[in-house]
Design a protein around this motif. Sequence first.
Motif, PDB file in Angstrom:
ATOM      1  N   LYS A 164       0.821  -1.222   0.000  1.00  0.00           N
ATOM      2  CA  LYS A 164       0.000   0.000   0.000  1.00  0.00           C
ATOM      3  C   LYS A 164       0.857   1.276   0.000  1.00  0.00           C
ATOM      4  CE  LYS A 164      -3.299  -2.779   2.468  1.00  0.00           C
ATOM      5  NZ  LYS A 164      -2.516  -4.027   2.443  1.00  0.00           N
ATOM      6  N   VAL A 165       0.271   2.345  -0.515  1.00  0.00           N
ATOM      7  CA  VAL A 165       0.957   3.643  -0.515  1.00  0.00           C
ATOM      8  C   VAL A 165       1.372   4.012   0.909  1.00  0.00           C
ATOM      9  CG1 VAL A 165       0.601   6.124  -0.916  1.00  0.00           C
ATOM     10  CG2 VAL A 165      -0.151   4.470  -2.634  1.00  0.00           C
ATOM     11  N   CYS A 166       0.541   3.638   1.890  1.00  0.00           N
ATOM     12  CA  CYS A 166       0.867   3.942   3.304  1.00  0.00           C
ATOM     13  C   CYS A 166       2.266   3.457   3.672  1.00  0.00           C
ATOM     14  CB  CYS A 166      -0.125   3.255   4.244  1.00  0.00           C
ATOM     15  SG  CYS A 166      -1.801   3.829   4.062  1.00  0.00           S
ATOM     16  N   VAL A 189      -5.710   1.799   0.493  1.00  0.00           N
ATOM     17  CA  VAL A 189      -6.222   0.756  -0.415  1.00  0.00           C
ATOM     18  C   VAL A 189      -5.530   0.779  -1.776  1.00  0.00           C
ATOM     19  CG1 VAL A 189      -8.503   0.568   0.662  1.00  0.00           C
ATOM     20  CG2 VAL A 189      -8.144   2.257  -1.154  1.00  0.00           C
ATOM     21  N   THR A 190      -4.535   1.659  -1.945  1.00  0.00           N
ATOM     22  CA  THR A 190      -3.910   1.847  -3.258  1.00  0.00           C
ATOM     23  C   THR A 190      -2.500   1.269  -3.276  1.00  0.00           C
ATOM     24  OG1 THR A 190      -5.195   3.861  -3.558  1.00  0.00           O
ATOM     25  CG2 THR A 190      -3.274   3.609  -4.981  1.00  0.00           C
ATOM     26  N   ARG A 191      -2.158   0.603  -4.373  1.00  0.00           N
ATOM     27  CA  ARG A 191      -0.818  -0.002  -4.458  1.00  0.00           C
ATOM     28  C   ARG A 191       0.237   1.075  -4.703  1.00  0.00           C
ATOM     29  NH1 ARG A 191       0.339  -4.435  -8.685  1.00  0.00           N
ATOM     30  NH2 ARG A 191      -1.808  -5.011  -8.319  1.00  0.00           N
ATOM     31  N   THR A 192       1.390   0.825  -4.162  1.00  0.00           N
ATOM     32  CA  THR A 192       2.464   1.805  -4.310  1.00  0.00           C
ATOM     33  C   THR A 192       3.186   1.594  -5.646  1.00  0.00           C
ATOM     34  OG1 THR A 192       4.308   2.874  -3.228  1.00  0.00           O
ATOM     35  CG2 THR A 192       4.276   0.473  -3.176  1.00  0.00           C
ATOM     36  N   GLY A 193       4.210   2.374  -5.853  1.00  0.00           N
ATOM     37  CA  GLY A 193       4.933   2.372  -7.123  1.00  0.00           C
ATOM     38  C   GLY A 193       5.271   3.804  -7.490  1.00  0.00           C
ATOM     39  N   CYS A 194       4.516   4.741  -6.872  1.00  0.00           N
ATOM     40  CA  CYS A 194       4.725   6.172  -7.162  1.00  0.00           C
ATOM     41  C   CYS A 194       5.663   6.800  -6.148  1.00  0.00           C
ATOM     42  CB  CYS A 194       3.384   6.891  -7.114  1.00  0.00           C
ATOM     43  SG  CYS A 194       2.669   6.840  -5.460  1.00  0.00           S
ATOM     44  N   GLY A 195       6.028   6.039  -5.088  1.00  0.00           N
ATOM     45  CA  GLY A 195       6.846   6.645  -4.037  1.00  0.00           C
ATOM     46  C   GLY A 195       6.027   7.552  -3.130  1.00  0.00           C
ATOM     47  N   ALA A 196       4.721   7.274  -3.000  1.00  0.00           N
ATOM     48  CA  ALA A 196       3.814   8.096  -2.163  1.00  0.00           C
ATOM     49  C   ALA A 196       3.891   9.561  -2.569  1.00  0.00           C
ATOM     50  CB  ALA A 196       4.129   7.907  -0.680  1.00  0.00           C
ATOM     51  N   LEU A 197       3.786   9.787  -3.861  1.00  0.00           N
ATOM     52  CA  LEU A 197       3.992  11.128  -4.421  1.00  0.00           C
ATOM     53  C   LEU A 197       3.047  12.173  -3.820  1.00  0.00           C
ATOM     54  CD1 LEU A 197       5.550  12.726  -6.557  1.00  0.00           C
ATOM     55  CD2 LEU A 197       3.818  12.057  -8.219  1.00  0.00           C
ATOM     56  N   CYS A 198       1.738  11.895  -3.882  1.00  0.00           N
ATOM     57  CA  CYS A 198       0.769  12.925  -3.456  1.00  0.00           C
ATOM     58  C   CYS A 198       0.855  13.228  -1.964  1.00  0.00           C
ATOM     59  CB  CYS A 198      -0.646  12.524  -3.873  1.00  0.00           C
ATOM     60  SG  CYS A 198      -0.797  12.315  -5.659  1.00  0.00           S
ATOM     61  N   PRO A 199       0.787  12.186  -1.088  1.00  0.00           N
ATOM     62  CA  PRO A 199       0.853  12.508   0.347  1.00  0.00           C
ATOM     63  C   PRO A 199       2.164  13.199   0.737  1.00  0.00           C
ATOM     64  CG  PRO A 199       0.153  10.229   0.014  1.00  0.00           C
ATOM     65  CD  PRO A 199       0.573  10.750  -1.321  1.00  0.00           C
ATOM     66  N   SER A 200       3.234  12.938   0.002  1.00  0.00           N
ATOM     67  CA  SER A 200       4.510  13.597   0.328  1.00  0.00           C
ATOM     68  C   SER A 200       4.424  15.101   0.132  1.00  0.00           C
ATOM     69  CB  SER A 200       5.645  13.041  -0.547  1.00  0.00           C
ATOM     70  OG  SER A 200       5.797  11.666  -0.306  1.00  0.00           O
ATOM     71  N   CYS A 205      -4.017  10.743  -1.716  1.00  0.00           N
ATOM     72  CA  CYS A 205      -3.917   9.796  -2.841  1.00  0.00           C
ATOM     73  C   CYS A 205      -5.306   9.587  -3.438  1.00  0.00           C
ATOM     74  CB  CYS A 205      -3.368   8.467  -2.315  1.00  0.00           C
ATOM     75  SG  CYS A 205      -3.468   7.120  -3.512  1.00  0.00           S
ATOM     76  N   TYR A 206      -5.392   9.467  -4.756  1.00  0.00           N
ATOM     77  CA  TYR A 206      -6.705   9.257  -5.403  1.00  0.00           C
ATOM     78  C   TYR A 206      -6.721   7.977  -6.258  1.00  0.00           C
ATOM     79  CZ  TYR A 206      -4.199  11.811  -9.052  1.00  0.00           C
ATOM     80  OH  TYR A 206      -3.243  12.223  -9.955  1.00  0.00           O
ATOM     81  N   THR A 207      -5.931   6.985  -5.866  1.00  0.00           N
ATOM     82  CA  THR A 207      -6.002   5.596  -6.386  1.00  0.00           C
ATOM     83  C   THR A 207      -5.393   5.369  -7.764  1.00  0.00           C
ATOM     84  OG1 THR A 207      -8.186   5.655  -7.479  1.00  0.00           O
ATOM     85  CG2 THR A 207      -8.188   5.187  -5.115  1.00  0.00           C
TER      86      THR A 207
HETATM   87  S1  SF4 Z   1      -2.796   9.243  -6.601  1.00  0.00           S
HETATM   88 FE1  SF4 Z   1      -0.773  10.052  -6.019  1.00  0.00          FE
HETATM   89  S2  SF4 Z   1      -0.197   8.932  -4.117  1.00  0.00           S
HETATM   90 FE2  SF4 Z   1      -1.908   7.812  -5.098  1.00  0.00          FE
HETATM   91  S3  SF4 Z   1      -0.923   6.235  -6.315  1.00  0.00           S
HETATM   92 FE3  SF4 Z   1      -1.254   8.018  -7.665  1.00  0.00          FE
HETATM   93  S4  SF4 Z   1       0.633   9.273  -7.588  1.00  0.00           S
HETATM   94 FE4  SF4 Z   1       0.642   7.793  -5.856  1.00  0.00          FE
END
Ligand code: SF4
Length: 263
Positions: A164-166, A189-200, A205-207
């Motif tokens: 999870k992004v968490c 509930v969202t899989r990672t791969g983005c490096g938690a871009l938005c919460p950082s 996160c919007y899935t």
């Molecule tokens: S919405 Fe943002 S935090 Fe969520 S998976 Fe996409 S890039 Fe990552």
Amino acid sequence: MSKPRVAIHKFASCSGCQLAFVNMGTELVELVKLVDLVHMAEVGHVLPDDAEMDIAFIEGSITTPHDVERLKSIREHSKFLITMGACATSGGIQALRNNADSAEWMRSVYARPEFIHSLSTSGAIANYVKVDFELWGCPVSVRQMLSTVRSFLFGVPPQIQREKVCQECKRRGNNCIMVTQGAACMGPVTRTGCGALCPSFGAPCYTCYGPAENINVGSFGRRLMGLGLTQEQVVRKFSSINNAAPAFSDAAKLFCSEPWMEE
Ligand code: SF4
Ligand code: SF4
């Protein structure tokens, strides 16, 4: 020795994943030392769909009968086929139409709908042909693309990220924006791969990377309602870029049908 031949094919999509690829900068120079990028219409390299390929990346979803024919031909002539982004992997935002009456929509938009030859659904690539590997995201992460190409070239299994992004937030030392700010973040509930871009950057996160493994959408939806979201807002949270991914479409149906707040 000749280099492996790579194609990037486009179906129904915004081209954002291909642009992410082109924008990778110096890493693109490194990549083309390893492979021959022989088909990518966005940059002017165009070969027929039945050209022989070692790796075919597919961007976009399947929305017309012609798409289905093209895709089958590409599959037949490619050793490995990899989906690239949410559109190709789950049907994309355009899959929202799967729950509508597409014939009625066409009649309401086009003066002569009889000239439009489209399917009633926007489908993921795996609905039509065998997929060897899936890259989620909207757009995809270039780091993941490069790592996947290297894995296929060197004959090792690509790394599959389903956590999870968490968990990525914890590794980065981010304060949880759901706990500290009451933000309706979909990271749990969202899989990672983005490096938690938005919460950082303080945004929920919007899935866009699709469903993570082992998620409890019922409990999580109730948590969102505890933060003040209405049942309809919870349905909309799951009905985003990856709305047709089974875990999210099931969640949307669950919160469409159950009177959760009245309990
Ligand atoms: S919405 Fe943002 S935090 Fe969520 S998976 Fe996409 S890039 Fe990552
Ligand atoms: S996954 Fe997102 S960025 Fe990629 S083509 Fe589809 S809409 Fe565009």
